[in-house]
Scaffold this motif. Structure first.
Motif, PDB file in Angstrom:
ATOM      1  N   MET A   1      53.406 -21.975  89.636  1.00 37.57           N
ATOM      2  CA  MET A   1      52.702 -20.882  89.804  1.00 37.57           C
ATOM      3  C   MET A   1      51.255 -20.796  89.346  1.00 37.57           C
ATOM      4  SD  MET A   1      55.630 -17.941  90.447  1.00 37.57           S
ATOM      5  CE  MET A   1      56.108 -17.975  88.654  1.00 37.57           C
ATOM      6  N   ASN A   2      51.179 -21.352  88.249  1.00 37.18           N
ATOM      7  CA  ASN A   2      49.947 -21.339  87.465  1.00 37.18           C
ATOM      8  C   ASN A   2      49.939 -22.304  86.458  1.00 37.18           C
ATOM      9  OD1 ASN A   2      51.821 -19.677  85.862  1.00 37.18           O
ATOM     10  ND2 ASN A   2      50.126 -18.867  84.616  1.00 37.18           N
ATOM     11  N   PRO A   3      48.772 -22.721  85.953  1.00 39.27           N
ATOM     12  CA  PRO A   3      48.838 -23.859  84.898  1.00 39.27           C
ATOM     13  C   PRO A   3      49.714 -24.081  83.787  1.00 39.27           C
ATOM     14  CG  PRO A   3      46.548 -23.162  85.499  1.00 39.27           C
ATOM     15  CD  PRO A   3      47.467 -22.153  85.938  1.00 39.27           C
ATOM     16  N   GLY A   4      50.405 -24.946  83.459  1.00 40.98           N
ATOM     17  CA  GLY A   4      50.860 -25.375  82.366  1.00 40.98           C
ATOM     18  C   GLY A   4      50.006 -25.539  81.052  1.00 40.98           C
ATOM     19  N   PRO A   5      50.683 -25.281  79.920  1.00 43.54           N
ATOM     20  CA  PRO A   5      50.017 -25.267  78.840  1.00 43.54           C
ATOM     21  C   PRO A   5      49.517 -26.760  78.307  1.00 43.54           C
ATOM     22  CG  PRO A   5      52.164 -24.700  78.200  1.00 43.54           C
ATOM     23  CD  PRO A   5      52.019 -24.562  79.495  1.00 43.54           C
ATOM     24  N   PHE A   6      50.327 -27.847  78.925  1.00 46.95           N
ATOM     25  CA  PHE A   6      50.031 -29.275  78.618  1.00 46.95           C
ATOM     26  C   PHE A   6      49.726 -30.008  79.776  1.00 46.95           C
ATOM     27  CE2 PHE A   6      53.575 -27.591  75.782  1.00 46.95           C
ATOM     28  CZ  PHE A   6      52.652 -27.388  74.511  1.00 46.95           C
ATOM     29  N   GLY A   7      49.240 -29.394  80.977  1.00 46.38           N
ATOM     30  CA  GLY A   7      48.863 -29.810  82.119  1.00 46.38           C
ATOM     31  C   GLY A   7      47.517 -29.471  82.334  1.00 46.38           C
ATOM     32  N   MET A   8      47.315 -28.409  83.521  1.00 47.19           N
ATOM     33  CA  MET A   8      46.275 -28.192  83.961  1.00 47.19           C
ATOM     34  C   MET A   8      45.183 -27.387  82.834  1.00 47.19           C
ATOM     35  SD  MET A   8      44.912 -26.039  87.221  1.00 47.19           S
ATOM     36  CE  MET A   8      43.369 -25.460  87.701  1.00 47.19           C
ATOM     37  N   ASN A   9      45.653 -26.681  81.817  1.00 51.59           N
ATOM     38  CA  ASN A   9      45.378 -26.095  80.798  1.00 51.59           C
ATOM     39  C   ASN A   9      44.416 -27.236  80.086  1.00 51.59           C
ATOM     40  OD1 ASN A   9      44.879 -23.830  78.983  1.00 51.59           O
ATOM     41  ND2 ASN A   9      46.059 -24.776  77.658  1.00 51.59           N
ATOM     42  N   GLN A  10      44.904 -28.403  79.850  1.00 52.67           N
ATOM     43  CA  GLN A  10      44.205 -29.275  78.945  1.00 52.67           C
ATOM     44  C   GLN A  10      43.238 -29.972  79.888  1.00 52.67           C
ATOM     45  OE1 GLN A  10      44.911 -29.584  76.020  1.00 52.67           O
ATOM     46  NE2 GLN A  10      46.544 -28.105  75.745  1.00 52.67           N
ATOM     47  N   THR A  11      43.327 -30.418  81.179  1.00 54.02           N
ATOM     48  CA  THR A  11      42.443 -31.176  82.014  1.00 54.02           C
ATOM     49  C   THR A  11      41.630 -30.462  82.985  1.00 54.02           C
ATOM     50  OG1 THR A  11      44.248 -31.794  83.617  1.00 54.02           O
ATOM     51  CG2 THR A  11      44.410 -33.206  81.722  1.00 54.02           C
ATOM     52  N   GLY A  12      41.840 -29.254  83.428  1.00 49.62           N
ATOM     53  CA  GLY A  12      41.416 -28.506  84.445  1.00 49.62           C
ATOM     54  C   GLY A  12      42.010 -29.077  85.876  1.00 49.62           C
ATOM     55  N   VAL A  13      42.920 -30.162  86.004  1.00 46.89           N
ATOM     56  CA  VAL A  13      43.467 -30.679  87.155  1.00 46.89           C
ATOM     57  C   VAL A  13      44.741 -30.145  87.470  1.00 46.89           C
ATOM     58  CG1 VAL A  13      44.011 -32.690  88.318  1.00 46.89           C
ATOM     59  CG2 VAL A  13      42.131 -32.704  86.638  1.00 46.89           C
ATOM     60  N   PRO A  14      44.963 -29.517  88.864  1.00 48.08           N
ATOM     61  CA  PRO A  14      46.216 -28.985  89.192  1.00 48.08           C
ATOM     62  C   PRO A  14      47.392 -30.005  88.834  1.00 48.08           C
ATOM     63  CG  PRO A  14      44.749 -28.581  90.725  1.00 48.08           C
ATOM     64  CD  PRO A  14      44.115 -29.369  90.061  1.00 48.08           C
ATOM     65  N   PHE A  15      48.527 -29.554  88.217  1.00 46.04           N
ATOM     66  CA  PHE A  15      49.491 -30.621  87.902  1.00 46.04           C
ATOM     67  C   PHE A  15      48.883 -31.636  86.998  1.00 46.04           C
ATOM     68  CE2 PHE A  15      51.595 -28.794  91.574  1.00 46.04           C
ATOM     69  CZ  PHE A  15      52.772 -28.227  91.053  1.00 46.04           C
ATOM     70  N   GLY A  16      48.053 -31.147  86.003  1.00 45.34           N
ATOM     71  CA  GLY A  16      47.247 -32.097  85.264  1.00 45.34           C
ATOM     72  C   GLY A  16      47.771 -32.870  84.294  1.00 45.34           C
ATOM     73  N   GLU A  17      48.697 -33.624  84.211  1.00 41.43           N
ATOM     74  CA  GLU A  17      49.323 -34.265  83.264  1.00 41.43           C
ATOM     75  C   GLU A  17      48.368 -35.340  82.740  1.00 41.43           C
ATOM     76  OE1 GLU A  17      51.902 -37.073  81.112  1.00 41.43           O
ATOM     77  OE2 GLU A  17      50.572 -37.352  82.897  1.00 41.43           O
ATOM     78  N   VAL A  18      48.120 -35.353  81.479  1.00 42.84           N
ATOM     79  CA  VAL A  18      47.052 -35.921  80.837  1.00 42.84           C
ATOM     80  C   VAL A  18      47.043 -37.384  81.110  1.00 42.84           C
ATOM     81  CG1 VAL A  18      45.881 -36.632  78.582  1.00 42.84           C
ATOM     82  CG2 VAL A  18      46.666 -34.124  78.879  1.00 42.84           C
ATOM     83  N   ARG A  19      47.943 -38.299  80.851  1.00 45.03           N
ATOM     84  CA  ARG A  19      47.973 -39.619  81.225  1.00 45.03           C
ATOM     85  C   ARG A  19      47.641 -39.813  82.584  1.00 45.03           C
ATOM     86  NH1 ARG A  19      51.716 -43.772  82.688  1.00 45.03           N
ATOM     87  NH2 ARG A  19      53.386 -41.989  83.381  1.00 45.03           N
ATOM     88  N   HIS A  20      48.143 -39.418  83.478  1.00 48.11           N
ATOM     89  CA  HIS A  20      47.924 -39.626  85.010  1.00 48.11           C
ATOM     90  C   HIS A  20      46.304 -39.229  85.263  1.00 48.11           C
ATOM     91  CE1 HIS A  20      51.778 -41.113  86.262  1.00 48.11           C
ATOM     92  NE2 HIS A  20      52.407 -39.859  85.724  1.00 48.11           N
ATOM     93  N   VAL A  21      45.784 -38.155  84.725  1.00 49.97           N
ATOM     94  CA  VAL A  21      44.547 -37.716  84.850  1.00 49.97           C
ATOM     95  C   VAL A  21      43.437 -38.742  84.359  1.00 49.97           C
ATOM     96  CG1 VAL A  21      42.758 -35.897  84.127  1.00 49.97           C
ATOM     97  CG2 VAL A  21      44.927 -35.425  84.850  1.00 49.97           C
ATOM     98  N   ARG A  22      43.928 -39.312  83.137  1.00 51.17           N
ATOM     99  CA  ARG A  22      42.885 -40.321  82.492  1.00 51.17           C
ATOM    100  C   ARG A  22      43.171 -41.625  83.060  1.00 51.17           C
ATOM    101  NH1 ARG A  22      45.051 -39.358  76.971  1.00 51.17           N
ATOM    102  NH2 ARG A  22      46.421 -41.064  77.722  1.00 51.17           N
ATOM    103  N   GLU A  23      44.326 -42.019  83.298  1.00 53.78           N
ATOM    104  CA  GLU A  23      44.429 -43.516  83.787  1.00 53.78           C
ATOM    105  C   GLU A  23      44.552 -43.681  85.355  1.00 53.78           C
ATOM    106  OE1 GLU A  23      48.486 -44.658  82.241  1.00 53.78           O
ATOM    107  OE2 GLU A  23      47.823 -44.251  80.075  1.00 53.78           O
ATOM    108  N   TRP A  24      45.018 -42.800  86.191  1.00 49.00           N
ATOM    109  CA  TRP A  24      44.960 -42.929  87.558  1.00 49.00           C
ATOM    110  C   TRP A  24      43.604 -42.240  88.093  1.00 49.00           C
ATOM    111  CZ3 TRP A  24      46.419 -39.628  91.750  1.00 49.00           C
ATOM    112  CH2 TRP A  24      46.410 -40.132  93.021  1.00 49.00           C
TER     113      TRP A  24
END
Length: 226
Positions: A1-24
């Motif tokens: 419903m809103n960002p998670g502390p280790f996803g979008m909160n870190q990257t600004g991307v919805p569902f923004g899990e860091v590894r996929h944001v960086r690598e993909w």
């Protein structure tokens, strides 16, 4: 419903899990830290070493279906209904549904307006909502805006707090996309193949709000809210 502390909160991307944001998604650069910052949930940006399960599942599926992100984003857009993170003193994530009514109502009204604006600007024809909350808000917001003609469908949310998501979430989503007749559109090739084509290009998949649009006219929008 809103960002998670280790996803979008870190990257600004919805569902923004860091590894996929960086690598993909190949996002680079520094993420600014908020002031004040919650001492138990520091913003480390793309150097954050923790993974978010929801984001790993969501982007992991899309990445598997579409090795080249350009193909996915040709027709789809991922929108977070509420892009704000709320934390308790202990660092627990507080979803908008748990906010006091006097704050929750005005906040969600603004989020609904933002969703309607995105659907309108992108000429979205379909919204795929991840989770019941996102589906309800999307239907309500679009109906209130006189946009009831935009198709709204639901997908199971990938959160580990959703018991269904812990029993083959990928298979459930793929089955649902096929049932709705939109997997080919998500794949970006119109023939339903998953992976790459014979020329070596790749193909695509759904979001917190994944809004789906099409080139040359009105888009079929896949949208889901986290």
């Amino acid at each position: 419903m809103n960002p998670g502390p280790f996803g979008m909160n870190q990257t600004g991307v919805p569902f923004g899990e860091v590894r996929h944001v960086r690598e993909w998604l190949r996002v680079e650069g520094a993420v600014q830290r908020p002031h004040p910052e919650h001492p138990k949930r520091p913003v480390l940006g793309l150097s954050c070493g923790r993974s978010e399960v929801s984001g790993a599942r969501f982007w992991g599926l899309i990445r598997r279906l579409c090795p080249d992100p350009q193909r996915f984003f040709t027709h789809c857009f991922v929108h977070n209904h509420c892009p704000l993170l709320f934390l308790s003193a202990s660092g627990r994530n507080v979803p908008p549904s748990d906010l006091p009514p006097q704050h929750r109502g005005p906040l969600l009204a603004l989020c609904d307006r933002a969703l309607v604006g995105a659907v309108r600007v992108l000429s979205v024809r379909m919204v795929l909502a991840l989770g019941r909350f996102a589906e309800r808000r999307a239907r309500r917001a679009l109906d209130a805006a006189g946009m009831g003609g935009v198709r709204v469908e639901g997908l199971p949310h990938p959160s580990p707090r959703n018991p269904r998501a812990n029993r083959g979430w990928e298979e459930m989503v793929l089955s649902r996309l096929r049932e709705l007749g939109v997997l080919e559109v998500v794949l970006g090739n119109g023939d339903g193949r998953e992976g790459g084509d014979s020329a070596g290009s790749t193909e695509p998949g759904a979001g917190d709000a994944v809004e789906h649009r099409e080139e040359g006219g009105g888009g079929s929008g896949m949208g889901g809210s986290q």
